[in-house]
Write a protein that holds these residues in place. Structure first.
Motif, PDB file in Angstrom:
ATOM      1  N   LYS A 127      61.940  44.130  91.875  1.00 31.40           N
ATOM      2  CA  LYS A 127      63.624  43.519  91.938  1.00 31.40           C
ATOM      3  C   LYS A 127      63.544  42.057  92.596  1.00 31.40           C
ATOM      4  CE  LYS A 127      68.008  45.248  93.651  1.00 31.40           C
ATOM      5  NZ  LYS A 127      68.695  46.388  94.500  1.00 31.40           N
ATOM      6  N   ALA A 128      62.680  42.217  93.737  1.00 32.87           N
ATOM      7  CA  ALA A 128      62.736  40.976  94.574  1.00 32.87           C
ATOM      8  C   ALA A 128      62.172  39.612  93.887  1.00 32.87           C
ATOM      9  CB  ALA A 128      61.817  41.035  95.732  1.00 32.87           C
ATOM     10  N   MET A 129      61.082  40.261  93.023  1.00 32.52           N
ATOM     11  CA  MET A 129      60.768  38.935  92.038  1.00 32.52           C
ATOM     12  C   MET A 129      61.772  38.483  90.920  1.00 32.52           C
ATOM     13  SD  MET A 129      57.948  37.479  92.867  1.00 32.52           S
ATOM     14  CE  MET A 129      58.100  36.688  91.245  1.00 32.52           C
ATOM     15  N   GLY A 130      62.565  39.565  90.631  1.00 28.23           N
ATOM     16  CA  GLY A 130      63.648  39.239  89.628  1.00 28.23           C
ATOM     17  C   GLY A 130      64.779  38.379  89.936  1.00 28.23           C
ATOM     18  N   ILE A 131      65.145  38.719  91.616  1.00 27.81           N
ATOM     19  CA  ILE A 131      66.343  37.904  92.035  1.00 27.81           C
ATOM     20  C   ILE A 131      65.668  36.424  92.371  1.00 27.81           C
ATOM     21  CG2 ILE A 131      67.544  37.532  94.353  1.00 27.81           C
ATOM     22  CD1 ILE A 131      67.091  40.651  94.323  1.00 27.81           C
ATOM     23  N   VAL A 132      64.330  36.429  92.901  1.00 31.73           N
ATOM     24  CA  VAL A 132      63.737  34.864  92.957  1.00 31.73           C
ATOM     25  C   VAL A 132      63.908  34.128  91.794  1.00 31.73           C
ATOM     26  CG1 VAL A 132      61.757  33.452  93.760  1.00 31.73           C
ATOM     27  CG2 VAL A 132      62.592  35.592  95.070  1.00 31.73           C
ATOM     28  N   ALA A 133      63.170  34.718  90.774  1.00 31.47           N
ATOM     29  CA  ALA A 133      63.200  34.008  89.233  1.00 31.47           C
ATOM     30  C   ALA A 133      64.691  33.854  88.796  1.00 31.47           C
ATOM     31  CB  ALA A 133      62.326  34.905  88.365  1.00 31.47           C
ATOM     32  N   GLY A 134      65.680  34.741  88.841  1.00 33.28           N
ATOM     33  CA  GLY A 134      66.933  34.805  88.406  1.00 33.28           C
ATOM     34  C   GLY A 134      67.429  33.358  89.169  1.00 33.28           C
ATOM     35  N   GLY A 135      67.119  32.875  89.982  1.00 33.34           N
ATOM     36  CA  GLY A 135      67.869  31.484  90.229  1.00 33.34           C
ATOM     37  C   GLY A 135      67.401  30.378  89.079  1.00 33.34           C
ATOM     38  N   LEU A 136      66.451  30.670  88.506  1.00 34.99           N
ATOM     39  CA  LEU A 136      66.254  29.658  86.941  1.00 34.99           C
ATOM     40  C   LEU A 136      67.016  30.202  86.010  1.00 34.99           C
ATOM     41  CD1 LEU A 136      64.691  27.187  86.182  1.00 34.99           C
ATOM     42  CD2 LEU A 136      62.835  28.875  85.379  1.00 34.99           C
ATOM     43  N   THR A 137      67.452  31.154  85.922  1.00 38.45           N
ATOM     44  CA  THR A 137      68.489  31.802  84.953  1.00 38.45           C
ATOM     45  C   THR A 137      69.762  31.102  85.297  1.00 38.45           C
ATOM     46  OG1 THR A 137      67.187  33.645  84.700  1.00 38.45           O
ATOM     47  CG2 THR A 137      69.189  33.711  83.652  1.00 38.45           C
ATOM     48  N   VAL A 138      70.190  31.442  86.331  1.00 36.54           N
ATOM     49  CA  VAL A 138      71.440  31.014  86.779  1.00 36.54           C
ATOM     50  C   VAL A 138      71.575  29.421  86.800  1.00 36.54           C
ATOM     51  CG1 VAL A 138      73.225  30.647  88.896  1.00 36.54           C
ATOM     52  CG2 VAL A 138      72.069  32.686  88.540  1.00 36.54           C
ATOM     53  N   ALA A 139      70.516  28.546  87.087  1.00 37.59           N
ATOM     54  CA  ALA A 139      70.287  27.292  86.824  1.00 37.59           C
ATOM     55  C   ALA A 139      70.505  27.024  85.405  1.00 37.59           C
ATOM     56  CB  ALA A 139      69.070  26.641  87.258  1.00 37.59           C
ATOM     57  N   ALA A 140      70.199  27.483  84.525  1.00 37.89           N
ATOM     58  CA  ALA A 140      70.271  27.494  82.906  1.00 37.89           C
ATOM     59  C   ALA A 140      71.873  27.753  82.823  1.00 37.89           C
ATOM     60  CB  ALA A 140      69.581  28.402  82.241  1.00 37.89           C
ATOM     61  N   ILE A 141      72.342  28.761  83.289  1.00 36.07           N
ATOM     62  CA  ILE A 141      73.876  28.931  82.987  1.00 36.07           C
ATOM     63  C   ILE A 141      74.890  27.931  83.630  1.00 36.07           C
ATOM     64  CG2 ILE A 141      75.781  30.835  83.304  1.00 36.07           C
ATOM     65  CD1 ILE A 141      73.526  32.909  83.210  1.00 36.07           C
ATOM     66  N   ALA A 142      74.695  27.630  85.008  1.00 38.15           N
ATOM     67  CA  ALA A 142      75.517  26.837  85.436  1.00 38.15           C
ATOM     68  C   ALA A 142      75.071  25.526  86.027  1.00 38.15           C
ATOM     69  CB  ALA A 142      75.895  27.422  87.248  1.00 38.15           C
ATOM     70  N   GLY A 143      73.481  25.273  86.321  1.00 38.87           N
ATOM     71  CA  GLY A 143      73.283  24.120  86.751  1.00 38.87           C
ATOM     72  C   GLY A 143      73.196  23.289  85.497  1.00 38.87           C
ATOM     73  N   LEU A 144      72.711  23.518  84.186  1.00 38.07           N
ATOM     74  CA  LEU A 144      72.399  22.820  83.241  1.00 38.07           C
ATOM     75  C   LEU A 144      73.939  22.139  82.765  1.00 38.07           C
ATOM     76  CD1 LEU A 144      71.080  21.582  80.851  1.00 38.07           C
ATOM     77  CD2 LEU A 144      70.840  23.819  80.046  1.00 38.07           C
ATOM     78  N   PRO A 145      74.704  23.140  82.413  1.00 44.16           N
ATOM     79  CA  PRO A 145      76.137  22.375  82.192  1.00 44.16           C
ATOM     80  C   PRO A 145      76.743  21.642  82.980  1.00 44.16           C
ATOM     81  CG  PRO A 145      76.108  24.614  82.195  1.00 44.16           C
ATOM     82  CD  PRO A 145      74.737  24.394  82.478  1.00 44.16           C
ATOM     83  N   ALA A 146      76.599  22.091  84.318  1.00 41.74           N
ATOM     84  CA  ALA A 146      77.185  21.234  85.508  1.00 41.74           C
ATOM     85  C   ALA A 146      76.587  19.784  85.292  1.00 41.74           C
ATOM     86  CB  ALA A 146      77.115  22.164  86.901  1.00 41.74           C
ATOM     87  N   GLY A 147      75.153  19.947  85.313  1.00 33.51           N
ATOM     88  CA  GLY A 147      74.621  18.554  85.571  1.00 33.51           C
ATOM     89  C   GLY A 147      75.000  17.848  84.304  1.00 33.51           C
ATOM     90  N   THR A 148      75.115  18.361  83.170  1.00 31.03           N
ATOM     91  CA  THR A 148      75.554  17.478  82.085  1.00 31.03           C
ATOM     92  C   THR A 148      77.024  17.130  81.985  1.00 31.03           C
ATOM     93  OG1 THR A 148      74.249  19.044  80.593  1.00 31.03           O
ATOM     94  CG2 THR A 148      75.888  17.892  79.414  1.00 31.03           C
TER      95      THR A 148
END
Length: 399
Positions: A127-148
């Motif tokens: 579960k802990a690793m899922g939360i850490v790696a989940g940061g990259l998933t959130v980046a794909a959802i929010a960070g990528l379009p926001a950066g665009t």
């Protein structure tokens, strides 16, 4: 779950946004820097090259550093590289900042994984690793379009400034929540750690990860250009379509996380098979907006659904040497991130067009499926003599 684990996920989000956002910024960057879109795409490969080098090198060099010190140092360097990248007019200076920034990002990934494992009980590590790696998933959802969006309205340099600011902000959270002492247990000799990870099935898993990642990234890396130049979607809609990719990734990694332990092999077959099917469909329908939008969502789903299985199986194959195992995962993913844009850029330069990326992705997905099948064949061969002696309880499956 300790707050520090969520902070590590937030730090991965900040840095992962930089890793992903170039997919939506390439046309503007190419125009500003006076290079072709494929040349701008090599900035994605530059980031992957830095991660390839940084993961194993830093995993060894900072073994005796307290985790908090290492994490803060990596974040500081990452912020500086983005500040420099935001002001330079030179392509090759920007290329160098991408390599250096990724170098320390790779070190952050490896140390963050080891830190998360240390902070929780053994039965909560997944579960802990899922939360850490989940940061990259959130980046794909929010960070990528926001950066665009930032890139479209304020220029791509503003997106780099935003990443630098986020990195500085998250440093305060890391300093406040990550314990300052210790290195996560006894420091083993480098030779012993290398011997611990010299497991053939672990390296086959790494190879599978690299193939699958390149199969997804060969299309994803040029997604913004494909949408505007081949599918002819209005530029204003591109961030929304990229956000759909992120939503698909979130759903995929959530479902994949629930099936990784009990149905790991089935998850890999389904995910890689889905990657092949989606890639072929993209190649065939690249000029049709409605199917392409749907397929972008499915590409994110298939590309991320297998990540929990690939990550958790790697940690389960080796006792100890957690930082090196994590570094190997980083290297494997970034071999794929390097291969994908490079292969795609060659196809585009050769005049094959953006639709050809789907055919390349499907071929790489087929190779990943073959690697899974090979791993299963090797496992059956290795365990057959044990079964004949009724030796139950053989260790985990090969990938």
């Amino acid at each position: 779950m300790p707050l520090a684990v969520y902070v590590l996920g937030l730090a991965i989000f900040a840095q992962g946004t930089s890793e992903l956002m170039l997919a939506g910024l390439l046309p503007g960057m190419a125009n500003d820097l006076g290079v072709s879109v494929p040349d701008a795409g090599l900035l994605i490969s530059a980031f992957a090259i830095g991660m390839l080098l940084g993961a194993p090198v830093l995993a060894v060099l900072i073994r005796r550093w307290p985790h908090r010190r290492a994490l803060l140092a990596f974040l500081a360097v990452f912020a500086v590289t983005h500040a420099v990248g935001a002001v330079t007019p030179e392509y090759w200076v920007l290329f160098a900042t991408r390599v250096v920034g990724a170098f320390v990002y790779a070190g952050f990934w490896a140390v963050a994984a080891a830190t998360a494992v240390d902070l929780v009980p053994r039965d909560a590590r997944g579960k802990a690793m899922g939360i850490v790696a989940g940061g990259l998933t959130v980046a794909a959802i929010a960070g990528l379009p926001a950066g665009t969006v930032i890139g479209q309205h304020l220029g791509w340099r503003a997106a780099f400034w935003a990443v630098a600011a986020m990195s500085v902000a998250v440093m305060a959270a890391v300093a406040a929540t990550i314990p300052g002492g210790g290195t996560g247990g006894e420091v083993r000799r480098v030779r012993d750690e290398l011997r611990a990870v010299a497991v053939p099935r672990l390296w086959l898993l790494y190879g599978t990860t690299a193939l699958a990642t390149s199969g997804c990234l060969v299309t994803f890396s040029y997604l913004g250009a494909l949408l505007t130049e081949t599918t002819r979607i209005a530029e204003a809609w591109v961030p929304g379509v990229l956000a759909l990719y992120g939503v698909g990734a979130l759903i995929g990694i959530t479902i994949g996380g629930r099936t990784a332990d009990a149905r790991g092999i089935a998850t890999l077959y389904a995910g890689f098979g889905g990657l092949v099917a989606v890639s072929v469909a993209l190649a065939l329908t690249a000029r049709s907006p409605v199917p392409v939008v749907v397929l972008v969502f499915l590409l994110g789903f298939a590309g991320f659904a297998t990540n929990p299985t690939l990550n958790t199986r790697a940690f389960g194959m080796v006792d100890g040497a957690a930082t090196l195992v994590a570094a190997g995962n980083v290297v494997a993913f970034n071999v794929g991130i390097t291969m994908g844009p490079w292969l795609g850029g060659m196809a585009i330069d050769a005049g094959a067009g953006y639709a050809s990326l789907g055919w390349i992705g499907s071929g790489l997905g087929m190779l990943a499926l073959g690697a899974v099948a090979l791993g299963q064949m090797r496992r059956r061969t290795a365990t057959a003599p044990l079964r004949s002696r009724s030796a139950a309880g053989v260790g985990g499956e090969a990938p």
